[in-house]
Design an enzyme around this catalytic site. Structure first.
Site, short mmCIF file in Angstrom:
data_model
loop_
_atom_site.label_atom_id
_atom_site.label_comp_id
_atom_site.label_asym_id
_atom_site.label_seq_id
_atom_site.Cartn_x
_atom_site.Cartn_y
_atom_site.Cartn_z
N LEU A 193 5.68 -2.90 9.28
CA LEU A 193 5.48 -1.61 9.25
C LEU A 193 4.04 -1.10 8.78
CD1 LEU A 193 8.42 -2.48 8.55
CD2 LEU A 193 8.68 -0.34 6.99
N ASP A 194 3.64 -0.35 9.35
CA ASP A 194 2.21 -0.16 9.42
C ASP A 194 1.67 0.88 7.93
OD1 ASP A 194 -0.35 0.57 10.42
OD2 ASP A 194 -0.10 2.64 10.52
N HIS A 213 1.40 2.21 2.25
CA HIS A 213 0.97 2.67 0.97
C HIS A 213 0.71 4.19 1.41
CE1 HIS A 213 -2.41 0.90 3.70
NE2 HIS A 213 -2.88 2.11 3.56
N GLU A 264 2.43 -3.79 5.99
CA GLU A 264 0.73 -3.53 5.77
C GLU A 264 0.70 -2.58 4.54
OE1 GLU A 264 -3.33 -1.97 7.60
OE2 GLU A 264 -1.50 -0.78 8.18
N PHE A 313 -7.86 -11.35 1.88
CA PHE A 313 -8.24 -12.95 2.13
C PHE A 313 -9.30 -12.57 3.39
CE2 PHE A 313 -7.86 -16.37 5.12
CZ PHE A 313 -7.67 -17.34 4.39
#
Lengths: 594, 594
Positions: B261-262, B265, B299, B326
């Site tokens: 899922l893009d 946020h 994401e 990361f």
């Protein structure tokens, strides 16, 4: 963050000087101006957008301003006093006070019987001293908690308080810092807790200089008041600290017993730790430090238990919340309007649900909201829910500000008072309802900005579309609108007003001294609605005591079958008794049918 | 909500006709137009803004439109096919497929080795069939999961996929519904799981007719794409159902193994149950129904464990999330840029923190974000974190779309590949990195709206301010920009490219077959950074196996003290070995000093 003292703004330090801490992340230069003599003291830039200064050139009572980039001479957003109003200089205040309430212990929330009041209209004086002069009366009424509508400095001298723009400054026309401390101290001596209404969801439209200092607001969210206060966008840390310190100040430096946080659904915060949860964490620390107990109560229009879940269950840790739905269901049952947000409430069945489940909408589709609304609050203790038959909003947001006294018969007023005070939740009264005060509680402001005043007038009218089709809206700016909203204390002793007051005293007395009513407990409570008869039966039981509240919302005498028991029923209160100017009375003792 | 079949839009029913369900709450009249013969069938109004119709006049393959109030002839927001593009008629699709993957079982998340690809540029054909033709190659490479960038119908034929405007319609130029089902079926036969990237945070700017149907968007929140999708405002129920049904469709009707899922946020939802949690609840039901296992990967740029906490802990229940940090720490350590969001990363120490704590920022102040950021993810299993040394965004959001192949030396490319594949997290590659593909992955679109195309060009330039000070931005609208971004498969067998490919195969093989690497487990993993030497030592252990990954990010040979052990060390892979075109090799066996 410092728990034991205020760090932001200007604070007296032990050496007799002051420590200054100003947040102005975008400024190139910040100075502290001492108004007397126009002396500008340059401040030192620190990390995170803060500026600091220690000086012995300022002392309590002195006026000062903050100077940004040598060109803006502003009041201090963390000002403790604005003696000349919201646009003028701030004043240094010594927060220390000679407290004599060391033996006071805050009531547990489940003991609260709250009395909401507005400082300006509660007494003729319209001050904290005025409230203090009424403490004996309030004690005699039986309530044990007063809730004071917001006192943060607002423009002019007349305002409900929700236009406050200096959340740390106590309204000067109410008497300022010392007078509020004095009131709390005196209340504690009378055994009365003090709840303070605070507004963390917006700032008023006039005298709001926060944006000049930095990104205090964010355009990520739109609220009814414009851009939201920045609780989660870049630079939010200082804004969060500002409100955390505000909550701590009231508890620590004013001995406030509980905060009532205004409309927290309008606080927009997607941070991993919601600002309310962070406030709770800090208040927990403070309580550990001082040994005093403080409650956090929220007004929340979301029916979302996340707000009142404890921190360890990923909740925001608020202790209690207002339940407007109880009010709405009660009013519709009482024969009030059914338009606007009342359209969602079907009357007595929803009222029974409010008694049984706290939230009326706990997942169903709401026609008014055009969506499914709420979650179940089944497992939540009843001391988390505050109910009322009227409050400042429900009265004052009517175009003509009518209290229940002007909307319902004397009999119905008595009934809805009992419906509230026998509920297995925390009851709250609105000032004057106990003597059926006929004066309205109108919406009033005293903005000094003419354009804004006009906008408020217009906005006010637009808001009524769903409720009123005729009549003229009183001018919020007119001083008479304020004066008309004052309580008429002389009525207390007159005719039906005196009867109502005696009735309230009796009712509050029952609430306080019958164990079965004292412990709000939905697990030992059951409401059933007889729709045809318009009768609601509320059963409550506790440690062998058993109480039934029979509420007849119809305009006819009704026969009701009592729950079976081999014991005798003793009538505690009969609102229809001629003793309370009622039409008829029921037997004083009777038995259930076999 | 129906779990076992799609209910919104037009769906073939068992009687051979179709069931139509359209949400248009503000329309007075809604009709279904059959394009062939221009026949308008009036729909029946239902509750909650829905309109329904059953008809046998439409069959699979037919074109139709939705007619609002007799004046708007629109495509169906829940269209399964837009054969003539985003502005034209929708097409009825039969979602049934002759699946032959009944023996397939999805990998557990901790087994995933993901290969991200973009359908249009992965193969010369730029289609699902093209991908299918490469499955044997992908299997030989060793990966076991492909992640396909978004396939929802977008304007034109060239797009990354994030401008999709029909979340249920498979891009026609990629081959449409059947070709995707065929690809998934074939992948499962090869033992390859399929992750689909879906966009639930916004809709593309062209061909977006959602607002015509009703309040699909809300002005309560502002997002980078304008008004937010309405997940919590009035009328949100249908919007929520729309996305829940979308997630269910991919799993149920396309046998997709996981969704990515893009940018979750950017999903703004203050509902008591977040839309992601509600999707999870429904996917759980589906899994119970079908017995198949599906993963939900997000994401998320918040370092907020609420997203990956299980539902029973008040989390949103997502199974895993991307960890961009990361990547950022790795790139800075590798000598990449330190501007823009990279400014928050200090290199090797932050890289060690990324290995040890998953989130680099877990409460510290972020200079780039101007606020404290993140919470600790200490207790979260490592299979919840997906890491990479490059991805479509990190490559394509550069002005010149350079892959690591163009930014880092051959030696460094090998090192960052190993840094990713030995991490105690789920590794993900970006298509072509395994042979050091030199072609860029540029940003390309094929909008048909000229004004919009120009706005995209401009917006693109503005975005680079922090990263690039010179050079020309390729025109996203130019077909050559797209063509230049295609992989050059012939390179696989040439020179250093062939060496890199062999190196990747070796590395992926180790990841898959060494138990100590197969089980991502931070509790049995420890990274330490030697800042002076620029050497990172990653220790991992599992059931008696013990592995040390020595990563020398300096450009010099370094001596490293191995952790003490009385056993012999056996070298598994030496990226500097001449075997991989490296400058020198270490001993094949050696012992720790006493």
């Amino acid at each position: 963050m410092e728990i034991t003292k205020r760090t932001i703004g200007i604070n007296i330090n032990p050496d007799g000087g002051v420590d200054a801490l100003i947040w102005a992340p975008k400024a190139e230069k910040v100075s502290l101006r001492i108004c007397e003599g126009k002396i500008d003291l340059p401040m030192q830039k620190q990390d995170y957008g803060y500026w600091t200064l220690q000086t012995d050139q300022l002392k309590a009572g002195d006026l000062y301003r903050i100077v940004l980039d040598d060109e803006k001479f502003l009041p201090d957003p963390a000002s403790l006093s604005q003696p000349k109003g919201v646009h003028e200089a701030s004043q240094v205040i010594d927060l220390s006070f000679n407290w004599t309430d060391e033996h006071w212990r805050n009531w547990h929330l489940n003991e609260y019987i709250i009395y909401e009041l507005h400082t300006g209209t509660f007494t003729p004086e319209g001050t904290f001293e005025g409230i203090e002069s009424k403490l004996d009366y309030l004690k005699s009424l039986g309530i044990n908690t007063i809730e004071i509508m917001p006192v943060a400095q607002f423009p002019g001298e007349r305002n409900w308080g929700y236009d406050g723009v200096f959340p740390f400054a106590v309204q000067s026309s109410y008497g300022g810092t010392k007078a509020l401390q004095q009131l709390v101290n005196a209340a504690h001596h009378k055994g009365i807790a003090v709840v303070l209404d605070v507004v963390y969801n917006h700032l008023g439209p006039e005298g709001n200089y926060f944006g000049e200092y930095g990104p205090f607001f964010t355009d990520k969210y739109n609220t009814p008041w414009g851009n939201a206060i920045n609780f989660d966008d870049a630079w939010c840390d200082a804004v969060r600290q500002y409100y955390i310190e505000n909550a701590l100040m009231w508890f620590r430096d004013f001995h406030i017993d509980a905060l009532r946080l205004d409309a927290v659904h309008a606080i927009k915060d997607f941070s991993p730790v919601h600002i309310l949860a962070e406030i709770k964490q800090h208040v927990d620390q403070l309580m550990k430090e001082t040994g005093r107990e403080h409650h956090l109560i929220v007004e929340c229009d979301l029916n979302d238990t996340r707000y009142i879940n404890p921190l360890e269950k990923a909740g925001y840790g608020m202790d209690a919340q207002w339940v407007d739905e109880f009010h709405h269901a009660l009013r519709v049952t009482a024969g009030g309007e059914t338009t606007g947000y009342y359209e969602d409430f079907n009357g007595i069945e929803h009222l029974a649900k409010a008694y049984n489940d706290a939230y009326v909408y706990d997942g169903q589709y709401s026609e008014h909201r055009h969506k499914k609304f709420g979650v179940k609050a089944t497992d939540h203790p009843d001391s988390q829910f505050i109910v009322f038959s009227q409050n400042h909003d429900q009265v004052g947001n009517r175009m003509l500000g009518e209290r229940s006294s002007q909307l319902f018969s004397f009999e119905m007023q008595k009934l809805i008072a009992a419906a509230t005070l026998t509920a297995p939740y925390i009851p709250m009264l609105f000032m004057g309802e106990e003597w059926s005060e006929p004066n309205p509680f109108l919406y009033f402001v005293s903005h000094t900005d003419a354009e804004l005043a006009e906008a408020v007038r217009k906005g006010r009218k637009a808001e009524f579309a769903a409720f009123h089709t005729e009549g003229e809206a009183p001018d919020p700016m007119d001083e008479a609108t304020f004066t008309q909203s004052k309580l008429q204390w002389q009525l207390q002793e007159q005719g039906e007003h005196a009867v109502m007051l005696a009735y309230y005293k009796k009712l509050i007395g029952l609430r306080k001294y019958l164990h079965v009513l004292t412990n709000p407990n939905r697990q030992q409570s059951k409401a059933t609605a007889d729709k045809a008869k318009q009768v609601l039966t509320l059963q409550r039981w506790f440690q062998g005591e058993y109480l039934v509240a029979l509420m007849n919302f119809s305009n006819q005498v009704q026969q009701v079958t009592m729950p079976p028991t081999d014991k005798k029923w003793i009538k505690q209160l009969d609102s229809a008794d001629p003793e309370w100017n009622g039409p008829t009375k029921a037997d004083d003792e009777f038995q259930s049918e076999a």
